[in-house]
Motif scaffolding. Structure first.
Motif, mmCIF file in Angstrom:
data_model
loop_
_atom_site.group_PDB
_atom_site.id
_atom_site.type_symbol
_atom_site.label_atom_id
_atom_site.label_comp_id
_atom_site.label_asym_id
_atom_site.label_seq_id
_atom_site.Cartn_x
_atom_site.Cartn_y
_atom_site.Cartn_z
ATOM 1 N N GLU A 1 0.806 -1.165 0.154
ATOM 2 C CA GLU A 1 -0.245 -0.079 0.074
ATOM 3 C C GLU A 1 0.909 1.324 0.059
ATOM 4 O O GLU A 1 2.058 1.037 0.473
ATOM 5 C CB GLU A 1 -0.799 -0.080 1.063
ATOM 6 N N ALA B 1 -2.319 7.780 -1.707
ATOM 7 C CA ALA B 1 -3.047 8.114 -2.692
ATOM 8 C C ALA B 1 -2.646 9.511 -3.287
ATOM 9 O O ALA B 1 -3.494 10.431 -3.220
ATOM 10 C CB ALA B 1 -4.352 7.636 -2.974
ATOM 11 N N SER B 2 -1.421 9.849 -3.423
ATOM 12 C CA SER B 2 -0.967 11.353 -3.784
ATOM 13 C C SER B 2 -0.213 11.156 -5.044
ATOM 14 O O SER B 2 0.031 10.177 -5.770
ATOM 15 C CB SER B 2 -0.128 11.838 -2.852
ATOM 16 N N ARG C 1 1.621 7.967 -6.582
ATOM 17 C CA ARG C 1 1.338 7.658 -7.959
ATOM 18 C C ARG C 1 2.605 7.534 -8.628
ATOM 19 O O ARG C 1 2.792 6.415 -9.643
ATOM 20 C CB ARG C 1 0.390 8.200 -8.568
ATOM 21 N N ASP D 1 -7.624 2.593 -5.568
ATOM 22 C CA ASP D 1 -7.543 3.557 -4.644
ATOM 23 C C ASP D 1 -8.566 3.429 -3.683
ATOM 24 O O ASP D 1 -9.785 3.521 -4.179
ATOM 25 C CB ASP D 1 -7.688 4.903 -5.642
ATOM 26 N N GLN E 1 -6.870 7.956 1.881
ATOM 27 C CA GLN E 1 -6.945 7.193 0.767
ATOM 28 C C GLN E 1 -5.549 6.318 0.715
ATOM 29 O O GLN E 1 -4.479 7.007 0.651
ATOM 30 C CB GLN E 1 -7.070 7.890 -0.480
ATOM 31 N N ARG E 2 -5.546 5.028 0.261
ATOM 32 C CA ARG E 2 -4.436 4.569 0.062
ATOM 33 C C ARG E 2 -4.482 3.740 -1.274
ATOM 34 O O ARG E 2 -5.550 3.524 -1.683
ATOM 35 C CB ARG E 2 -4.165 3.247 1.093
#
Length: 80
Positions: free
Chosen positions: A37, A40-41, A45, A66, A79-80
């Motif tokens: 994991e 989510a940035s 990415r 996501d 978010q991961r």
């Protein structure tokens, strides 16, 4: 937290960046499935793009999703 906005954001130059060692272990042990994991940035990415290339070079198929951490029981909404 090499890729987190909560950290110093040193990315791959951060001594806590675990991918090089994780990649070595994957190459040595050859598990059938690898799960990980990342935040989510934008930085997360970009990190995933490099990881994807490394894993594909080791003959792994790669997928990503996501997900909201709270959606899998974590007590926060990141978010991961």
């Amino acid at each position: 937290q090499p890729f987190s906005v909560a950290g110093k954001r040193k990315g791959e130059s951060d001594e806590r960046h675990l991918w090089p060692e994780f990649a070595r272990l994957i190459g040595e042990c050859r598990p059938s499935i690898v799960f990980g994991e990342q935040v989510a940035s934008k930085d997360g990415r970009l990190w995933l793009a490099g990881i994807r290339a490394d894993l594909e070079a080791m003959a792994y198929a790669v997928g990503a999703a996501d997900l909201c951490a709270a959606g899998v029981g974590a007590p926060h909404i990141r978010q991961r």
